[in-house]
Enzyme design. Structure first.
Site, mmCIF file in Angstrom:
data_model
loop_
_atom_site.group_PDB
_atom_site.id
_atom_site.type_symbol
_atom_site.label_atom_id
_atom_site.label_comp_id
_atom_site.label_asym_id
_atom_site.label_seq_id
_atom_site.Cartn_x
_atom_site.Cartn_y
_atom_site.Cartn_z
ATOM 1 N N ARG A 208 39.379 -6.978 -70.484
ATOM 2 C CA ARG A 208 39.798 -6.923 -68.138
ATOM 3 C C ARG A 208 41.022 -7.047 -68.542
ATOM 4 N NH1 ARG A 208 36.386 -3.200 -66.666
ATOM 5 N NH2 ARG A 208 36.630 -3.724 -64.658
ATOM 6 N N GLU A 237 45.077 -3.181 -61.874
ATOM 7 C CA GLU A 237 45.219 -1.317 -61.859
ATOM 8 C C GLU A 237 45.048 -0.649 -60.888
ATOM 9 O OE1 GLU A 237 42.415 -0.586 -64.718
ATOM 10 O OE2 GLU A 237 43.197 -1.855 -66.634
ATOM 11 N N HIS A 254 43.628 2.025 -69.903
ATOM 12 C CA HIS A 254 42.790 1.763 -69.493
ATOM 13 C C HIS A 254 41.613 2.532 -70.448
ATOM 14 C CE1 HIS A 254 39.406 -1.556 -67.087
ATOM 15 N NE2 HIS A 254 39.094 -0.859 -68.178
#
Length: 283
Positions: A208, A237, A254
């Site tokens: 993360r 993000e 990601h």
């Protein structure tokens, strides 16, 4: 029976329709009005499932087709009697492949002999355990750090985060994002820990984004305090730090777990969870 579903979840359309009304909506635009009369929500990380979204609704269960669950206010949901579940391990094989590819690319780019190097794996769950196995196949010495597992299973086979920082040539992160408790991971790698790694070390984060302090990482790379870094996940993000992006060896949006089998596994887990709670014949 009504189910609100993120419209970007793959392989799900038509699966639940024989037993429920299914409403497909953009996850980031789903509102309290949309879910007020829903029995279940099937989501991804784009939908923040908290009191603002759920208070006063009929929602009984939230199923996220993702490993991460920091988009769910788990404490509030539990206090409100709303069941929730993520999909741990759904894309673990693809993240393993991603990190293995990263290691091989770094070795080629920097002239590294992986067989003479040590990899520190922080977080040894569904993903981290597979990454550790792959690193062993590459001939690397592997150090494992996972405090919750060490408490449950005993300290043998695990080491402290400080030992990883002192000994590992490359550190790869595979932890959830948590902000409270003794195992909190928010900014786990802050300015102090990044500086302690040293100039010849490499940091990889595909867990993360906020597990790594982006500003501290940027400063370390710009000043040569760290040899290299690889990021697949980012703070804030999708509004990533473009200056940090320019300093990275490898940067991806990601997508480490973004494989067909990973997406299918996540969807299946979410469907099964909702079906069990609502009594549908798909559990």
């Amino acid at each position: 029976m009504k189910i609100v579903c993120d419209n970007r979840i793959p392989f799900i359309k038509g699966v639940l329709e024989p037993w429920a009304e299914v409403v497909y909506l953009p996850g980031k635009d789903t509102t309290a009005a949309d879910v007020r009369d829903a029995d279940a929500i099937i989501t991804r990380t784009r939908t923040i499932c908290d009191e603002a979204l759920l208070k006063g609704s009929k929602v009984k269960v939230i199923a996220s087709a993702t490993i991460g669950y920091d988009h769910i206010d788990t404490a509030w949901c539990e206090s409100a009697g709303i069941l929730w579940e993520n999909a741990p391990g759904c894309n673990s094989w693809s993240v393993k492949q991603y990190v293995t590819s990263v290691l091989c690319t770094l070795a080629q780019r920097h002239g590294l002999d992986l067989g003479r190097m040590t990899l520190g794996v922080v977080g040894v769950g569904n993903v981290g355990s597979k990454v550790a196995e792959a690193a062993g196949i590459l001939g690397m010495e592997v150090l494992l750090n996972d405090p919750p597992r060490a408490r449950r299973e005993g300290a043998a086979g695990f080491c402290s985060l400080q030992e990883i920082i002192e000994r590992a040539d490359i550190i790869t992160l595979h932890v959830p994002l948590t902000k409270e408790g003794e195992d909190a991971t928010w900014h786990l790698f802050d300015a102090g820990r990044i500086a302690a790694m040293g100039k010849e070390r490499i940091l990889i984060n595909s867990s993360r984004g906020a597990v790594v302090d982006g500003d501290a990482l940027k400063a370390a790379l710009a000043s040569g305090q760290l040899k290299a870094a690889v990021l697949d996940t980012w703070e804030k993000e999708p509004d990533i730090d473009r200056d940090l992006l320019a300093l990275l060896d490898i940067a991806t949006p990601h997508i480490a777990g973004y494989s067909a089998d990973g997406k299918a596994n996540g969807t299946a887990a979410a469907v099964h969870r909702v079906s069990r709670v609502l009594g549908l014949p798909l559990a």
